[in-house]
Design an enzyme around this catalytic site. Structure first.
Site, PDB file in Angstrom:
ATOM      1  N   ASP A  99     -36.195 -25.975  46.828  1.00  0.00           N
ATOM      2  CA  ASP A  99     -36.253 -24.443  46.770  1.00  0.00           C
ATOM      3  C   ASP A  99     -35.881 -24.043  45.363  1.00  0.00           C
ATOM      4  OD1 ASP A  99     -36.139 -22.416  49.683  1.00  0.00           O
ATOM      5  OD2 ASP A  99     -36.552 -21.815  47.537  1.00  0.00           O
ATOM      6  N   ASP A 199     -39.337 -19.571  45.133  1.00  0.00           N
ATOM      7  CA  ASP A 199     -38.845 -18.328  45.880  1.00  0.00           C
ATOM      8  C   ASP A 199     -39.431 -16.943  45.297  1.00  0.00           C
ATOM      9  OD1 ASP A 199     -37.209 -17.183  47.961  1.00  0.00           O
ATOM     10  OD2 ASP A 199     -36.087 -16.342  46.194  1.00  0.00           O
ATOM     11  N   GLU A 254     -43.820 -18.585  47.355  1.00  0.00           N
ATOM     12  CA  GLU A 254     -43.581 -17.698  48.381  1.00  0.00           C
ATOM     13  C   GLU A 254     -44.084 -16.485  47.662  1.00  0.00           C
ATOM     14  OE1 GLU A 254     -40.048 -15.788  48.924  1.00  0.00           O
ATOM     15  OE2 GLU A 254     -40.019 -15.671  51.197  1.00  0.00           O
ATOM     16  N   HIS A 326     -36.135 -19.663  57.748  1.00  0.00           N
ATOM     17  CA  HIS A 326     -34.679 -19.168  57.813  1.00  0.00           C
ATOM     18  C   HIS A 326     -34.670 -17.678  57.827  1.00  0.00           C
ATOM     19  CE1 HIS A 326     -36.335 -19.553  53.926  1.00  0.00           C
ATOM     20  NE2 HIS A 326     -35.305 -18.463  53.438  1.00  0.00           N
ATOM     21  N   ASP A 327     -35.920 -17.083  57.258  1.00  0.00           N
ATOM     22  CA  ASP A 327     -35.914 -15.693  56.973  1.00  0.00           C
ATOM     23  C   ASP A 327     -36.442 -14.538  58.348  1.00  0.00           C
ATOM     24  OD1 ASP A 327     -37.022 -15.824  53.712  1.00  0.00           O
ATOM     25  OD2 ASP A 327     -35.110 -15.533  54.359  1.00  0.00           O
TER      26      ASP A 327
HETATM   27  O1  TEU Z   1     -37.402 -14.296  50.767  1.00  0.00           O
HETATM   28  C1  TEU Z   1     -38.179 -13.027  50.234  1.00  0.00           C
HETATM   29  C2  TEU Z   1     -39.026 -12.337  51.038  1.00  0.00           C
HETATM   30  O2  TEU Z   1     -39.902 -11.706  50.243  1.00  0.00           O
HETATM   31  C3  TEU Z   1     -38.963 -11.893  52.331  1.00  0.00           C
HETATM   32  O3  TEU Z   1     -40.121 -12.744  52.889  1.00  0.00           O
HETATM   33  C4  TEU Z   1     -37.706 -12.207  53.153  1.00  0.00           C
HETATM   34  O4  TEU Z   1     -38.016 -12.249  54.508  1.00  0.00           O
HETATM   35  C5  TEU Z   1     -36.464 -11.580  52.691  1.00  0.00           C
HETATM   36  O5  TEU Z   1     -35.681 -11.730  53.905  1.00  0.00           O
HETATM   37  C6  TEU Z   1     -36.733 -10.015  52.716  1.00  0.00           C
HETATM   38  O6  TEU Z   1     -37.095  -9.570  53.977  1.00  0.00           O
HETATM   39  C7  TEU Z   1     -36.844 -15.225  49.995  1.00  0.00           C
HETATM   40  C8  TEU Z   1     -35.964 -16.110  50.643  1.00  0.00           C
HETATM   41  O7  TEU Z   1     -36.870 -16.858  51.600  1.00  0.00           O
HETATM   42  C9  TEU Z   1     -34.934 -15.378  51.330  1.00  0.00           C
HETATM   43  O8  TEU Z   1     -34.155 -16.302  52.134  1.00  0.00           O
HETATM   44  C10 TEU Z   1     -34.176 -14.690  50.221  1.00  0.00           C
HETATM   45  O9  TEU Z   1     -33.086 -13.685  50.700  1.00  0.00           O
HETATM   46  C11 TEU Z   1     -34.907 -13.890  49.303  1.00  0.00           C
HETATM   47  O10 TEU Z   1     -36.012 -14.473  48.856  1.00  0.00           O
HETATM   48  C12 TEU Z   1     -34.113 -13.632  48.012  1.00  0.00           C
HETATM   49  O11 TEU Z   1     -33.727 -14.907  47.494  1.00  0.00           O
END
Ligand code: TEU
Ligand code: CA
Length: 549
Positions: A99, A199, A254, A326-327
């Site tokens: 990642d 990311d 992403e 994880h989000d």
């Molecule tokens: O997530 C970015 C993002 O666009 C969102 O989908 C995510 O749900 C975030 O929690 C905002 O609501 C990516 C990673 O997956 C996330 O874990 C990181 O916190 C973020 O980028 C910043 O690197």
């Protein structure tokens, strides 16, 4: 279909290392813990592992704030551990996807420290703007609450951070910065990594004229100002030419803010990404205020998201399918019924995941139906997004008890409780107190108990994964939804090379009638219930039918 790309045929298992398995009794998951579980991972029948960031980080945002792209997070282990993990995966014919967080770095990265001191060429590695401490350059909000601009007193100016203030955005407009990031990619690809999860790749080109956002809808702001910038396609194409085309590597981006209308621009076969994570369903219950501003969603809307994106990827490109990571909250708690029908609904969701077009990504623990946790106070949240959300809410007079409801419904702590391996203390995750409390239901929901149970979610996940491999119509077939308006039933047909499958999913606590289409399908391949009632679907029942055309 002779030798399609491996990543089109793969099922991917996502591991959040901090919460997967602790091997050295410090309460923190690590690479040697993953090595310990390689046989388990292989037993799932998956083909690849996606590791959330493993690089050196102050851990302000779960490792998504990288302070050294060439070093591992010390608590995760050493480079020798990484090499052993990679070799262990490859020995088991498993691929490794790492990642890379290239939209921003940590503010503790050397580049940022040199940039804020005005040292060339680092000054333009980030976005700096003049101003006064009480007047940010524009009204952009951060994903994590508050302004997206942080006043740096030492530098006497603002810097942009779409996420936390410890995550300054990298300025991809600067060629020297891009070259540094290409070096990072080559370093890990030279080590033999098979894939890159990129990311927030949709935001590496943003509106660098920095106009005010004209909408209060946060997801609209992402779409119009942070993502889909004028040079996004160019930057991706350059990374292809400079790096990816020289390796046998899969790239999955992403893409918050990317839409069905523009997605294919970034998935060009020669100049684009291989795959995209879209968020059509993941933001379905988010109001204008974002994650902690929940709104109701309907089955009709949920189905429409899959219809729209499947139609997009039927034309070109390739999609990914995920229902949690994880989000986001645990998929069985968010989309299923994690109390009365936890086992049935987790199996149903695994069925959707493994029968949709696109590469399935299963989040660790979802294969055993792990559920959301419950924060009893905001002090217990260990997630920067949730903590910052609480700061905003409290400032707006929202009581803690009310915000806890939003955090427990939509917050990221839900997905970061340790994997529940056994009914022993700390769920067998560690012999020490874990960095994050184990979910209280670990004695009822754990790998050991399910490995022995032929009716468990784990057993069902393995079976449905094997079924996907036996029936390549599920990988390469067309998609045709039926019952688009039915509020409980999600049903669709897949067809490819003389085979047709019908998937019927009852997303409800009620018994529902089978759709008429079932009468054309003589064979039921699998159900998540012990027996098949010919006329009715039980609550949260999933079935797959087939026939040879
Ligand atoms: O997530 C970015 C993002 O666009 C969102 O989908 C995510 O749900 C975030 O929690 C905002 O609501 C990516 C990673 O997956 C996330 O874990 C990181 O916190 C973020 O980028 C910043 O690197
Ligand atoms: Ca550890």
């Amino acid at each position: 279909m002779n030798n399609p790309a491996w990543w089109k045929e793969a099922v991917v298992y996502q591991i959040y290392p901090r919460s997967f398995k602790d091997s050295n009794a410090d309460g923190i998951g690590d690479l040697r813990g993953i090595i310990e579980k390689l046989d388990y991972i292989q037993s799932l029948g998956v083909d690849a592992v996606w590791l959330n960031p493993i690089f050196k980080s102050p851990n302000d945002d779960g490792g998504y704030d990288i302070s050294d792209y060439y070093a591992l997070q010390p608590e995760f282990g050493t480079m020798a551990d990484f090499d052993e993990l990679l070799a262990g995966l490859h020995q088991r014919k498993l691929k490794l996807i790492i990642d890379l967080v290239l939209n921003h770095s940590s503010d503790e990265h050397e580049w940022f420290q040199l940039s804020r001191q005005g040292k060339k060429p680092y000054t333009d590695f980030y976005f700096w703007k003049p101003g006064t401490p009480d007047a940010p350059p524009n009204n952009w909000p951060s994903f994590f609450g508050g302004s997206a601009w942080q006043w740096d007193a030492g530098a006497g100016k603002y810097y942009l951070h779409l996420f936390s203030k410890k995550q300054p955005d990298l300025n991809w407009e600067t060629p020297a910065l891009r070259q540094e990031l290409y070096k990072v990619m080559r370093y890990w690809l030279d080590k033999g990594v098979d894939g890159l999860r990129l990311d927030v790749i949709s935001a590496i080109s943003k509106r660098t004229d920095f106009p005010n956002t004209d909408t209060d809808d946060f997801n609209e702001t992402i779409r119009k100002y942070y993502a889909n910038g004028p040079r996004l396609r160019e930057f991706i194409a350059e990374a292809r030419t400079e790096v990816w085309n020289n390796y046998d590597v899969m790239t999955v981006g992403e893409g918050p803010g990317i839409t069905p209308q523009n997605a294919l621009e970034f998935l060009h076969p020669q100049q684009g990404l291989n795959m995209l994570f879209h968020f059509g369903h993941m933001f379905i219950d988010q109001g204008p205020g974002g994650r902690f501003d929940p709104i109701p969603w309907t089955m009709k809307e949920f189905k429409q998201v899959f219809e729209t994106w499947n139609a997009t990827f039927q034309q070109a490109g390739w999609g990914s399918v995920f229902l949690g990571n994880h989000d986001f909250p645990r998929m069985v708690s968010r989309w299923g019924n994690d109390t009365l029908y936890r086992q049935e609904s987790s199996k149903l969701l695994c069925t959707l995941l493994l029968t949709m077009p696109g590469t399935p990504f299963i989040y660790m623990g979802d294969e055993i139906g792990m559920t959301n946790t419950t924060l009893t106070s905001m002090a217990a949240s260990l997630d920067v997004e949730t903590q910052n959300g609480w700061v905003q809410a409290r400032a707006n007079g929202i009581p803690e008890a009310e915000f806890l409801k939003y955090a427990n419904y939509a917050g990221r702590d839900n997905a970061r409780t340790p994997v529940q391996w056994t009914a022993d203390s700390h769920a067998g995750f560690s012999t020490a107190r874990p960095w994050m409390p184990v979910n209280a239901n670990y004695a009822q929901v754990n790998v050991a108990q399910q490995q022995a149970d032929p009716q468990s979610t784990l057993t069902y996940f393995k079976n449905i994964t094997q079924l996907r491999k036996r029936h390549r119509v599920l990988t390469h077939g067309s998609y045709k939804s039926i019952e688009t308006t039915h509020q409980q039933l999600f049903a669709y047909e897949r067809e490819w090379q003389q085979e047709k499958l019908l998937v019927v999913l009852n997303f409800s606590d009620q018994v529902v009638n089978l759709p008429d289409e079932v009468s054309a399908y003589p064979v039921c391949l699998i159900t998540n219930y012990p027996a098949v009632n010919p006329g009715l679907l039980q609550p949260w029942e999933a079935r797959i039918y087939t026939y040879k055309v």
